[in-house]
Write an enzyme that holds these catalytic residues in place. Structure first.
Site, PDB file in Angstrom:
ATOM      1  N   CYS A 149      86.114  72.439  21.312  1.00  0.00           N
ATOM      2  CA  CYS A 149      87.204  72.438  20.195  1.00  0.00           C
ATOM      3  C   CYS A 149      86.735  73.303  18.891  1.00  0.00           C
ATOM      4  O   CYS A 149      86.920  74.459  18.799  1.00  0.00           O
ATOM      5  CB  CYS A 149      88.049  71.836  19.621  1.00  0.00           C
ATOM      6  SG  CYS A 149      87.046  69.955  18.866  1.00  0.00           S
ATOM      7  N   TYR A 150      85.006  73.293  18.599  1.00  0.00           N
ATOM      8  CA  TYR A 150      84.398  74.078  17.959  1.00  0.00           C
ATOM      9  C   TYR A 150      84.717  75.144  18.379  1.00  0.00           C
ATOM     10  O   TYR A 150      84.074  76.539  17.554  1.00  0.00           O
ATOM     11  CB  TYR A 150      83.516  73.705  17.370  1.00  0.00           C
ATOM     12  CG  TYR A 150      83.479  72.345  15.734  1.00  0.00           C
ATOM     13  CD1 TYR A 150      84.102  72.868  14.616  1.00  0.00           C
ATOM     14  CD2 TYR A 150      83.797  71.082  15.659  1.00  0.00           C
ATOM     15  CE1 TYR A 150      84.371  71.785  13.841  1.00  0.00           C
ATOM     16  CE2 TYR A 150      83.925  69.479  15.291  1.00  0.00           C
ATOM     17  CZ  TYR A 150      84.588  70.704  13.989  1.00  0.00           C
ATOM     18  OH  TYR A 150      84.879  69.554  12.459  1.00  0.00           O
TER      19      TYR A 150
END
Length: 342
Positions: A149-150
Site C-alpha cells: 500500500c505505501y
C-alpha cells in the site's frame, strides 16, 4: 467466466477482494480458505455479503485450488511461497497480495522478512503488479507480486519526476500516513480503539519493510539507485493513505503538464487541478489514486500529494485490476466504484 480462489479470506484484504469479486461479471468464486474458520459460512462472518456469497470457508488442505483459473493469496508473508510452485505447475495463475515475490534481491527479502525464501527461483519470474509501469508484462504473467500500500502511493507520486529526470534522485523524502486497517485484521494492542483513536504517531523510522520495495521500484524508472527517507505514520483512520513526497528540482519544468501527460491514459490515477489538496476520504472504497503536485513559493522543492485507499488501490482493488489485465477483461471491470462520502 473464470474460476477464482482466495487463500486467506477472513482478513480485511480478503473481505475486500470478496466485495469486489462478487460483482465481477466474469468471475465465479470457487473456494475461500481459512484454517481457523473452516466450515463457517462466509456471510455469517461478513454479513455485508449476505445474498452475494453462498460459500463456506474451507480448510486449505481441502480447497482443491488446482481447479481454479486464478488464485489470490490474501495471507501473511511467507504463505504464498509455500504453495505457488504447485499451483503454477497445475496451470493456475497466482496473484500474491503479500510480499513473498516483491523483492528481486533474495538476501534483502530474507533480511527484512526474517525467513528463508521457499522458492527464490520463482522471484525472477514474478511480475511486479503495478499496472502504471508493468501493464504489458502483467498481460502474460503467471505470477503477480501485488504491490504494497505505501509503495503504491509513493511510487505513483514520484514516477513522473524520476522518468523525466527533473529531480535529484539521491535525496527523496516520503512522509506517509496510514489508517489502522493497514495493520490487518488481528488482535494487537496498537490497533485497539483506545490506543489508536485520538492519537497520531510515526513508526518504523529506522527502517520499514516497504522501504526496499519502494526503492527498487523507483530505481527501475530512474535508471539509477535512489536515496529515499521514508517515514510512515499511524493515523486514527480506518482506511486511507496520504503520502506527502518531497524532491529537489534540477531544472525548470511545467509540473502540472508533466503529471497530466504521464497519467492521461491511466484509468485509476487522477491528477487533480493545480493547487489542489486531495483528501483520503475522496478515494475511500475506490481503486483510485488522486495526485496533486505543488511547487511552494516557486522554489526548487516539489511537493507531491498522493492519496489512496490502502485496502483497494493499495491491495485488493489493484489485485483485481491485475486479474483483469491478465485475463484480457476490461481493466476497470468491477472497479468503477464511486468513493464513499461521508
Amino acid at each position: 467466466m473464470i474460476k477464482v480462489g482466495i487463500v486467506g479470506g477472513t482478513g480485511y484484504t480478503g473481505v475486500e477482494l470478496l466485495r469486489l469479486l462478487v460483482l465481477h461479471p466474469e468471475v465465479t468464486l470457487q473456494v475461500i480458505t481459512s484454517r481457523a474458520d473452516a466450515g463457517t459460512r462466509v456471510d455469517q462472518m461478513f454479513p455485508s455479503l449476505r445474498g452475494l456469497v453462498d460459500l463456506l470457508f474451507v480448510h486449505p488442505d481441502e480447497a482443491h485450488l488446482e481447479q481454479c483459473d486464478a488464485v489470490f493469496f490474501a495471507t501473511p508473508n511467507g504463505i504464498a511461497m509455500q504453495q505457488t510452485r504447485a499451483l503454477l505447475e497445475a496451470g493456475v495463475r497466482v496473484i500474491d497480495l503479500a510480499a513473498d515475490f516483491r523483492l528481486q534481491d533474495i538476501a534483502s527479502w530474507e533480511a527484512w522478512y526474517g525467513m528463508t525464501h521457499a522458492c527464490p527461483d520463482l522471484v525472477a519470474e514474478a511480475v511486479y503488479g503495478l499496472p502504471e509501469v508493468n501493464r504489458e508484462q502483467i498481460k502474460t504473467a503467471r505470477l503477480i507480486a501485488n504491490p504494497g500500500c505505501y509503495p503504491t502511493a509513493v511510487q505513483l507520486g514520484f514516477f513522473p519526476l524520476l522518468e523525466a529526470g527533473v529531480i535529484e534522485a539521491g535525496s527523496l523524502i516520503a512522509d506517509a500516513k496510514s489508517g489502522v486497517s493497514g495493520a490487518g485484521r488481528k488482535a494487537e494492542i496498537p490497533a485497539l480503539f483506545a490506543e489508536a483513536g485520538d492519537n497520531f504517531k510515526a513508526y518504523g523510522v529506522a527502517g520499514h519493510r516497504h522501504l526496499p520495495e519502494i526503492k527498487q521500484g523507483l530505481a527501475r524508472v530512474s535508471g539509477n539507485g535512489v536515496g529515499l527517507t521514508f517515514v510512515p505514520h499511524l493515523t486514527p483512520l480506518i482506511r486511507g493513505i496520504h503520502a506527502t513526497l518531497y524532491g529537489k528540482l534540477t531544472r525548470d519544468v511545467d509540473l502540472q503538464a508533466l503529471f497530466e501527460a504521464r497519467y492521461a491514459d491511466e484509468p485509476f490515477v487522477d491528477v487533480m487541478p493545480a493547487g489542489s489538496h486531495p483528501e483520503t476520504r475522496s478515494v475511500r472504497g475506490s481503486n483510485r489514486c488522486r495526485i496533486a503536485v505543488h511547487r511552494p513559493q516557486g522554489g526548487d522543492t516539489v511537493v507531491v500529494l498522493s492519496v489512496i485507499d490502502n485496502l483497494v488501490k493499495g491491495a485488493a482493488g489493484q489485485a483485481v485490476q491485475n486479474l483483469n489485465i491478465m485475463f484480457d477483461f476490461p481493466e476497470a471491470m468491477a472497479l468503477n466504484i464511486v468513493p464513499l462520502l461521508p
